[in-house]
Design an enzyme around this catalytic site. Structure first.
Site, PDB file in Angstrom:
ATOM      1  N   HIS A  18       0.840  -1.210   0.000  1.00  0.00           N
ATOM      2  CA  HIS A  18       0.000   0.000   0.000  1.00  0.00           C
ATOM      3  C   HIS A  18       0.874   1.259   0.000  1.00  0.00           C
ATOM      4  O   HIS A  18       0.604   2.220  -0.719  1.00  0.00           O
ATOM      5  CB  HIS A  18      -0.890   0.047   1.252  1.00  0.00           C
ATOM      6  CG  HIS A  18      -1.955  -1.002   1.317  1.00  0.00           C
ATOM      7  ND1 HIS A  18      -2.101  -1.840   2.392  1.00  0.00           N
ATOM      8  CD2 HIS A  18      -2.945  -1.333   0.449  1.00  0.00           C
ATOM      9  CE1 HIS A  18      -3.142  -2.636   2.197  1.00  0.00           C
ATOM     10  NE2 HIS A  18      -3.667  -2.355   1.024  1.00  0.00           N
ATOM     11  N   LYS A  42     -21.768  -3.612  10.217  1.00  0.00           N
ATOM     12  CA  LYS A  42     -21.097  -4.753  10.842  1.00  0.00           C
ATOM     13  C   LYS A  42     -19.580  -4.573  10.772  1.00  0.00           C
ATOM     14  O   LYS A  42     -19.040  -4.130   9.760  1.00  0.00           O
ATOM     15  CB  LYS A  42     -21.556  -6.075  10.226  1.00  0.00           C
ATOM     16  CG  LYS A  42     -21.062  -6.402   8.852  1.00  0.00           C
ATOM     17  CD  LYS A  42     -21.463  -7.848   8.533  1.00  0.00           C
ATOM     18  CE  LYS A  42     -20.787  -8.375   7.341  1.00  0.00           C
ATOM     19  NZ  LYS A  42     -21.129  -8.347   6.062  1.00  0.00           N
ATOM     20  N   ARG A  93      -1.799  -6.133  -8.479  1.00  0.00           N
ATOM     21  CA  ARG A  93      -0.726  -7.113  -8.280  1.00  0.00           C
ATOM     22  C   ARG A  93      -0.839  -8.141  -9.395  1.00  0.00           C
ATOM     23  O   ARG A  93      -0.610  -7.833 -10.544  1.00  0.00           O
ATOM     24  CB  ARG A  93      -0.864  -7.803  -6.911  1.00  0.00           C
ATOM     25  CG  ARG A  93      -0.380  -6.977  -5.763  1.00  0.00           C
ATOM     26  CD  ARG A  93      -0.946  -7.465  -4.474  1.00  0.00           C
ATOM     27  NE  ARG A  93      -2.388  -7.263  -4.471  1.00  0.00           N
ATOM     28  CZ  ARG A  93      -3.155  -7.338  -3.416  1.00  0.00           C
ATOM     29  NH1 ARG A  93      -2.648  -7.665  -2.261  1.00  0.00           N
ATOM     30  NH2 ARG A  93      -4.453  -7.110  -3.496  1.00  0.00           N
ATOM     31  N   SER A 131      -2.838  -7.767   2.827  1.00  0.00           N
ATOM     32  CA  SER A 131      -3.211  -7.678   4.238  1.00  0.00           C
ATOM     33  C   SER A 131      -3.682  -9.047   4.736  1.00  0.00           C
ATOM     34  O   SER A 131      -3.358  -9.475   5.840  1.00  0.00           O
ATOM     35  CB  SER A 131      -4.332  -6.657   4.433  1.00  0.00           C
ATOM     36  OG  SER A 131      -3.931  -5.399   3.962  1.00  0.00           O
TER      37      SER A 131
END
Ligand code: ADP
Length: 162
Positions: A18, A42, A93, A131
């Site tokens: 990032h 949520k 990517r 991540s």
């Protein structure tokens, strides 16, 4: 006229991939708004939106003035217009990213034809950094040094060993 772009994502947590995209974006745009997308109904992900913002702030201090860090929920194109940006930045990517990014870009174009999406590629060193994977590796005690900033690594270890 100053060129502003929004770099949206989950950033759960921010990785060196990032950061690479943010730095590249700043060679093209005057100001980049890094925006943590969250669902207000949520909680999804490991870190809260506030924690994600604070980690991003922590590791981008030296870019102060050229980037802002924010969070939003709802439609990305609405947010992008609201903050006065005309461009969305996304990172690519592997080919695996393409299908999802392609669909999202066309949907956003359908919703807001005036908002353009620009894709940047990170250095090959970040090709396999995500991540999701760093969380998985840390949870099994694996070594992710070099893939995330040290302060993020610390927060990950704290969170996942709690
Ligand atoms: P999202 O949940 O919206 O996919 P992410 O936080 O996973 O958000 O990623 C935000 C953007 O950054 C996406 O466009 C993603 O493809 C890109 N990105 C994430 N990691 C990398 C990386 N290692 N190299 C290049 N781009 C990346």
């Amino acid at each position: 006229m100053s060129k502003r772009a929004v770099y949206p994502g989950s950033f759960d947590p921010i990785t060196n991939g990032h950061l690479d995209i943010i730095q590249r974006a700043l060679t093209v745009f005057d100001h980049v708004i890094v925006a943590v997308a969250y669902n207000k109904d949520k909680q999804t992900g490991l870190f809260t939106p506030e924690e994600r913002v604070s980690m991003i702030r922590d590791v981008t201090k030296e870019l102060d003035g050229r980037i802002s860090i924010d969070s939003f929920h709802g439609l990305l194109v609405d947010y992008t217009r609201r903050v006065g940006a005309g461009t969305i930045i996304r990172g690519l990517r592997a080919v695996a990213d393409f299908e999802y990014e392609f669909q999202m870009t066309l949907m956003n174009r359908h919703l807001a034809g005036d908002v353009e999406t620009v894709f940047l590629m990170a250095d090959e060193a970040h090709f396999f950094t995500s991540s999701r994977l760093v969380k998985e590796v840390v949870s099994f005690g694996g070594d992710i040094s070099g893939l995330v900033p040290e302060s993020v690594h610390r927060r990950l270890r704290q969170k996942l060993s709690a």
